[in-house]
Each structure stands twice: as structure tokens, then as C-alpha cells.
Scaffold this motif. Sequence first.
Motif, PDB file in Angstrom:
ATOM      1  N   PHE B  56      63.589  31.715  48.204  1.00  0.00           N
ATOM      2  CA  PHE B  56      62.997  32.359  47.035  1.00  0.00           C
ATOM      3  C   PHE B  56      63.194  33.872  47.163  1.00  0.00           C
ATOM      4  O   PHE B  56      62.741  34.487  48.121  1.00  0.00           O
ATOM      5  N   MET B  58      62.422  37.595  46.321  1.00  0.00           N
ATOM      6  CA  MET B  58      61.237  38.350  45.924  1.00  0.00           C
ATOM      7  C   MET B  58      61.645  39.772  45.567  1.00  0.00           C
ATOM      8  O   MET B  58      62.504  40.354  46.215  1.00  0.00           O
ATOM      9  N   GLY B  65      58.417  34.578  42.629  1.00  0.00           N
ATOM     10  CA  GLY B  65      59.738  34.538  43.238  1.00  0.00           C
ATOM     11  C   GLY B  65      60.681  33.694  42.409  1.00  0.00           C
ATOM     12  O   GLY B  65      60.265  32.913  41.561  1.00  0.00           O
ATOM     13  N   GLU B  66      61.968  33.860  42.663  1.00  0.00           N
ATOM     14  CA  GLU B  66      62.980  33.086  41.946  1.00  0.00           C
ATOM     15  C   GLU B  66      63.736  32.265  42.978  1.00  0.00           C
ATOM     16  O   GLU B  66      64.251  32.819  43.963  1.00  0.00           O
ATOM     17  N   GLU B  77      64.448  40.903  49.633  1.00  0.00           N
ATOM     18  CA  GLU B  77      63.691  40.021  50.520  1.00  0.00           C
ATOM     19  C   GLU B  77      63.791  38.599  49.994  1.00  0.00           C
ATOM     20  O   GLU B  77      63.639  38.369  48.794  1.00  0.00           O
TER      21      GLU B  77
END
Lengths: 201, 87
Positions: B56, B58, B65-66, B77
Motif C-alpha cells: 500500500f 502512502m 493508502g492505495e 513510503e
Amino acid sequence: MSWDDGWTTSGTSDGYRYRLVSSTASTSAMTSGGLWTVIYADSSTVGLAGHARQYASTTPTYDRAHDEREVRALHERRVQEACEAFRWPEHERRKRLKEAGSRAFQLLFRCLPRDQAERLGEQGHFDVQGSQGGWYRIREGQYRNVLRLNRGCFPVEQLCLHPVDWCPNADVMLAQRLLLQTDEGQFLRQANRTSLNTFWM
Amino acid sequence: MVLDLEPVSHPTATGALCVLCGRGDIRLEWDQNDPASVERARAEWAALIGKGFAAFRMEGDGSAGEQVKEFDPTAREVIFVPPVAGG
């Protein structure tokens, strides 16, 4: 109402204790005899006890103490397995676990928006919206610590989803937040789900 | 699953992988201008994805998060979540 460590027996005569779980105008209570919540438009203790008594008498048997013992035993087993996997000597385990927990909390607080971080610090939980629009409360912990909320922000379901291998609580909470926010459907499919009986008055 | 992973710090880090595990998060840093560190991060990324971790990305602003599948050296990150199961 008089509260003793968060619980009250005021206005009750059925032997159950009631716990205030919401400070909104609609008062909810969770009985010590089961996971029931009773929502009222006012905060009358008499009404609270009366209606909760009615529903409590029809609840299935729920042994909270047994449930908590099971969770504690599971947690200790998982921590033990993790310590053995990392080959931490016995005398170092407490220190290492504390360090891991502290680092995990620092990461979690760094990843949360300000309002969620403040809520977590003050109340021990934060709320997140899932990718499909549902709302969830992530409480401190890692077993059965996620609550699905209804539109009134009251918990209607308890969810349990955590890493297969033990991680500190804050890492699990961060993982749960990320998973809910990116794929709520998958989270719901994988989690162990327990309905909480909720009655609206 | 035992993770054979040690923290890696970089003096001019532009990005980091944070791998959640029983030791708390393990941080592996890279500098997108340092090809060796980028390749090391890329290799760790592939290994973690192969073990069932989910990545994920950030942004550091508290936003959600993606989930990402491919390594991006420009990421600031990336949190790696280990395989999960219902309890």
C-alpha cells in the motif's frame, strides 16, 4: 445515573450491569450478560433497564469470561510462536515485544489523519470508511476488534481479521484500516463476522 | 512464516518499504538516484509479493493508502501488509 468504572446498576433489578457505550443523545447499553445494545431517544435509566431486561431474557447464553479466556490463550500462543520464530531468548522477549509494540504505534500514528489519531489517543479507537461506503470502528487490539457501524454510528457487527503470523496490535490496526479502505468487500469476505443484536426504540 | 529481512537505511533515502511483522515494522530505504539501492528494494518488493504480502502506497498526509502491484522508485513510503485470515 451513577457509574462504577463505566458500569451502572442504577434502575436495574435483574442482576445485569449496563455499560454506557455512547455519549450521544441516544443512549446505548451493553449488558454484561450478552452483547445486546438498546438504543433510546432519551437517557432514562428506568427505560434503559426495563427494555434491556425484556431483551436480555431472550438472549442466547453467552459466556463472556470463556470467550475472553479463549482470546487471551490464542494471543499468548501466537506471541510465543512469534518469539520462537525470531529466536528471541526468554530474557529478552519482554523488551523486544515492547519495542516492537512501540514502533508499531509510532507508525500507526504517523499514518493516521489528525482526527483519527486524536480519537485513538483519547478513546482507544478510530472510525474509518470502507471502500464501499460502510463505516467501521477499529478498536485497540487485534482479535474481534473491528466493529461495523450502522447509519446511527452504533455497532451492529463484530469482525475479526488479522495477519496469519502475530504482529503488534498497532500494526494489525493499520493493516485493517488499509484493507478496509482499499477493498471493503474482500475484508468482509475474509473476516470472521459476529452479529451484535441491536434494538432500536 | 519467518521473514529473513533486516532493516536497511540509506543516508539520502527518497523512499522506504515498511514491512509489518512481529518485530514491528522493518524499514528498507532506497534513494531513487542510487540504482543499487533501487534494485535492492525492487528485489525485496518482488520477494514480499511472492510471499503473499500486499503493498500500500502512502502519501504521508493521513489519506487512505492505495494498493499497488508494481514497484515505483518514486514512492515515498509503501506499507507491506502480511497475509491475513479471519480469526
